[in-house]
Design a protein around this motif. Structure first.
Motif, short mmCIF file in Angstrom:
data_model
loop_
_atom_site.label_atom_id
_atom_site.label_comp_id
_atom_site.label_asym_id
_atom_site.label_seq_id
_atom_site.Cartn_x
_atom_site.Cartn_y
_atom_site.Cartn_z
N VAL A 28 0.87 -1.18 0.00
CA VAL A 28 0.00 0.00 0.00
C VAL A 28 0.90 1.23 0.00
CG1 VAL A 28 -1.77 1.31 1.21
CG2 VAL A 28 -1.82 -1.19 1.30
N ARG A 29 0.85 1.99 -1.06
CA ARG A 29 1.59 3.24 -1.11
C ARG A 29 0.69 4.36 -0.60
NH1 ARG A 29 3.71 3.84 -7.08
NH2 ARG A 29 4.32 5.87 -6.22
N TYR A 30 1.29 5.39 0.00
CA TYR A 30 0.47 6.47 0.54
C TYR A 30 1.19 7.81 0.42
CZ TYR A 30 3.50 6.19 4.68
OH TYR A 30 4.59 6.20 5.53
N LYS A 31 0.39 8.85 0.42
CA LYS A 31 0.87 10.22 0.58
C LYS A 31 0.10 10.85 1.71
CE LYS A 31 2.84 11.66 -3.84
NZ LYS A 31 2.85 12.74 -4.86
N MET A 32 0.78 11.58 2.58
CA MET A 32 0.11 12.25 3.68
C MET A 32 -0.24 13.68 3.29
SD MET A 32 1.78 10.87 7.23
CE MET A 32 0.27 11.33 8.09
N ILE A 33 -1.44 14.10 3.68
CA ILE A 33 -1.96 15.42 3.34
C ILE A 33 -2.04 16.24 4.63
CG2 ILE A 33 -3.93 16.66 2.36
CD1 ILE A 33 -4.62 14.00 0.89
N PRO A 34 -1.23 17.27 4.77
CA PRO A 34 -1.23 18.05 6.02
C PRO A 34 -2.46 18.94 6.14
CG PRO A 34 0.24 19.06 4.42
CD PRO A 34 -0.26 17.78 3.79
N GLY A 35 -2.81 19.25 7.38
CA GLY A 35 -3.92 20.18 7.63
C GLY A 35 -5.18 19.46 8.07
N PHE A 36 -6.09 20.20 8.73
CA PHE A 36 -7.37 19.66 9.18
C PHE A 36 -8.44 19.88 8.11
CE2 PHE A 36 -5.70 20.00 13.57
CZ PHE A 36 -6.02 18.72 13.99
N ASN A 37 -9.23 18.84 7.87
CA ASN A 37 -10.38 18.93 6.98
C ASN A 37 -10.03 19.50 5.61
OD1 ASN A 37 -12.27 17.90 8.84
ND2 ASN A 37 -12.46 19.91 9.81
N VAL A 38 -8.84 19.20 5.12
CA VAL A 38 -8.44 19.67 3.79
C VAL A 38 -9.19 18.88 2.72
CG1 VAL A 38 -6.53 19.86 2.17
CG2 VAL A 38 -6.18 20.43 4.57
N THR A 39 -9.25 17.55 2.89
CA THR A 39 -9.91 16.72 1.88
C THR A 39 -11.43 16.75 2.04
OG1 THR A 39 -9.65 14.79 3.33
CG2 THR A 39 -7.95 15.17 1.70
N LYS A 40 -11.92 16.92 3.26
CA LYS A 40 -13.34 17.06 3.60
C LYS A 40 -14.17 15.81 3.34
CE LYS A 40 -13.55 22.09 3.09
NZ LYS A 40 -13.52 22.33 4.54
N TYR A 41 -14.07 15.22 2.12
CA TYR A 41 -14.90 14.06 1.79
C TYR A 41 -14.04 12.99 1.11
CZ TYR A 41 -18.22 17.91 2.15
OH TYR A 41 -18.92 19.01 2.57
N PRO A 42 -14.39 11.71 1.29
CA PRO A 42 -13.65 10.65 0.58
C PRO A 42 -13.78 10.81 -0.93
CG PRO A 42 -15.01 9.73 2.34
CD PRO A 42 -15.42 11.16 2.19
N HIS A 43 -12.72 10.43 -1.62
CA HIS A 43 -12.69 10.50 -3.08
C HIS A 43 -11.92 9.29 -3.59
CE1 HIS A 43 -10.97 11.70 -7.01
NE2 HIS A 43 -12.11 12.33 -7.17
N TYR A 44 -12.36 8.72 -4.71
CA TYR A 44 -11.68 7.51 -5.20
C TYR A 44 -11.58 7.53 -6.73
CZ TYR A 44 -16.20 5.75 -6.74
OH TYR A 44 -17.40 5.61 -7.37
N MET A 45 -10.62 6.76 -7.23
CA MET A 45 -10.45 6.56 -8.67
C MET A 45 -10.03 5.11 -8.90
SD MET A 45 -10.99 9.56 -10.16
CE MET A 45 -10.09 9.82 -11.68
N LEU A 46 -10.53 4.52 -9.97
CA LEU A 46 -10.15 3.17 -10.37
C LEU A 46 -9.57 3.27 -11.78
CD1 LEU A 46 -10.34 0.24 -9.23
CD2 LEU A 46 -12.45 -0.02 -10.54
N TYR A 47 -8.30 2.90 -11.91
CA TYR A 47 -7.60 3.02 -13.19
C TYR A 47 -7.37 1.63 -13.79
CZ TYR A 47 -6.28 7.72 -11.51
OH TYR A 47 -6.28 8.99 -11.03
N ARG A 48 -7.66 1.48 -15.09
CA ARG A 48 -7.37 0.24 -15.80
C ARG A 48 -6.39 0.51 -16.93
NH1 ARG A 48 -12.12 -2.07 -19.15
NH2 ARG A 48 -11.42 -0.32 -20.43
N ARG A 49 -5.41 -0.34 -17.03
CA ARG A 49 -4.38 -0.21 -18.08
C ARG A 49 -5.02 -0.21 -19.47
NH1 ARG A 49 -0.64 -5.10 -17.71
NH2 ARG A 49 -2.29 -6.03 -18.97
N LYS A 50 -4.55 0.67 -20.33
CA LYS A 50 -5.04 0.69 -21.71
C LYS A 50 -4.64 -0.58 -22.44
CE LYS A 50 -5.02 5.76 -22.33
NZ LYS A 50 -6.44 5.92 -22.63
N LYS A 51 -5.42 -0.94 -23.44
CA LYS A 51 -5.20 -2.20 -24.14
C LYS A 51 -3.86 -2.25 -24.87
CE LYS A 51 -10.11 -3.22 -24.73
NZ LYS A 51 -11.22 -3.47 -25.69
N ASP A 52 -3.32 -1.10 -25.25
CA ASP A 52 -2.05 -1.09 -25.97
C ASP A 52 -0.87 -0.82 -25.05
OD1 ASP A 52 -2.69 1.51 -25.40
OD2 ASP A 52 -2.25 2.31 -27.39
#
Length: 336
Positions: free
Chosen positions: A228-252
């Motif tokens: 599990v790789r991670y980046k830490m985001i400093p500050g309180f309530n900066v992100t406010k809400y969960p957010h997600y992305m699902l990436y799939r490798r291109k066919k080529d």
């Protein structure tokens, strides 16, 4: 240290993902649902009729679908994205097992970052090894609560600096990691990715889905780590809400991880390679992938190896809070 929205995302990272990956979404919801804001209203994945669980493969004739199944655990602040792809039995199983282990692993961060879970913001309190502990001691050596974004920290004066380290402008809190199985924590993240995966992709992950539900936790791979790789985001309530992305490798595209899942909330952005039944990519390929573009300033990047069944007793999570002023609370008074 910069805090807040970072609108200057490196063009090389954007170009990398546009060249090698497509962003996946299920047909049931629009892109704004990726940011799980309550004001967007409740969003459902899957049809309300003819439900079928994607984890045990049972339909409404074989299983009940009466309870609300959250796509992501409520412990990360999700109360708007729910799933019709999860039966009551699987929902209860996940909540009692891998999602509970996930909450234990991230306990310090969920508490300090005020992540609104199922039962409110979780309290952070823990004991530390101490040779001077007596019967008159408080139940916990360290207790943390927050009111109006202001941390209230109660700590015994005997607590060592390795747990609470106070400087002129910051305080670092280090807590032993809660009791959990790292593999189970990893399974919880994979389960989130499978929950938002388009139906046409599921046949590539049948063995992975079976693995998620296995009560005995073992590495899915024979010779590959669960990272599990991670980046830490400093500050309180900066992100406010969960957010997600699902990436799939291109066919080529080749020699890249097939699918990546990125989850951002609280003080973290997490990235995993979603295990696939016929995966032949090495860990090194995943470690070389640039971290996906996120619109926040970050101050730390790292990797957790979640391949083991137990957390070492010496393992701690740490978080540093900067301040402009501090008030000291004692039993009788408050001093500036």
């Amino acid at each position: 240290m910069k805090i807040g929205i970072n609108e200057k995302i490196e063009p090389e990272i954007i170009e990398y993902y546009e060249s090698f990956y497509d962003v996946l979404r299920t047909p049931d919801f629009d892109d704004k649902s990726r940011l799980l804001k309550p004001m967007h209203g409740t969003k459902e994945l899957g049809c309300a009729k003819n439900k079928k669980c994607r984890f045990c493969d049972k339909d409404e004739n074989e299983a009940s679908f009466n309870n609300i199944a959250h796509v992501f655990p409520e412990s990360i602040g999700n109360d708007v994205l729910i799933s019709n792809y999860e039966c009551d039995d699987c929902n209860q199983y996940f909540g009692n097992t891998i999602e509970n282990e996930y909450a234990n692993f991230f306990g310090l961060y969920h508490s300090v970052m005020q992540i609104q879970g199922k039962n409110g913001v979780p309290k952070c309190k823990f004991k530390v090894p101490c040779e001077k502990r007596t019967d008159e001691c408080a139940k916990y050596c360290v207790e943390i609560s927050l009111e109006d974004n202001i941390p209230h920290i109660r700590g015994c004066r005997e607590v060592d600096k390795q747990y609470i380290n106070l400087t002129n402008d910051s305080i670092t809190i280090s807590k032993p990691v809660g009791r959990c199985c790292p593999i189970a924590v990893y399974k919880a993240i994979v389960k989130m990715a499978v929950s938002v995966m388009p139906v046409e992709e599921l046949h590539l992950f049948k063995n992975v889905i079976t693995w998620i539900r296995e009560p005995e936790h073992s590495n899915f791979y024979n010779d590959k780590k669960l990272l599990v790789r991670y980046k830490m985001i400093p500050g309180f309530n900066v992100t406010k809400y969960p957010h997600y992305m699902l990436y799939r490798r291109k066919k080529d595209a080749w020699n890249k991880p097939y699918m990546l899942f990125n989850l951002t909330y609280g003080c973290y952005s997490l990235l995993i390679e979603v295990p696939r039944d016929s995966d032949n990519c090495t860990n090194s390929e995943f470690e070389y992938v640039p971290f996906p573009p996120i619109p926040f300033y970050t101050n730390e990047e790292g990797t957790w190896d979640m391949s083991e069944k137990e957390i070492p007793k010496s393992e701690k999570h740490s978080i540093t809070l900067s301040f402009g002023a501090i008030k000291e609370y004692t039993d009788n008074h408050i001093s500036n």
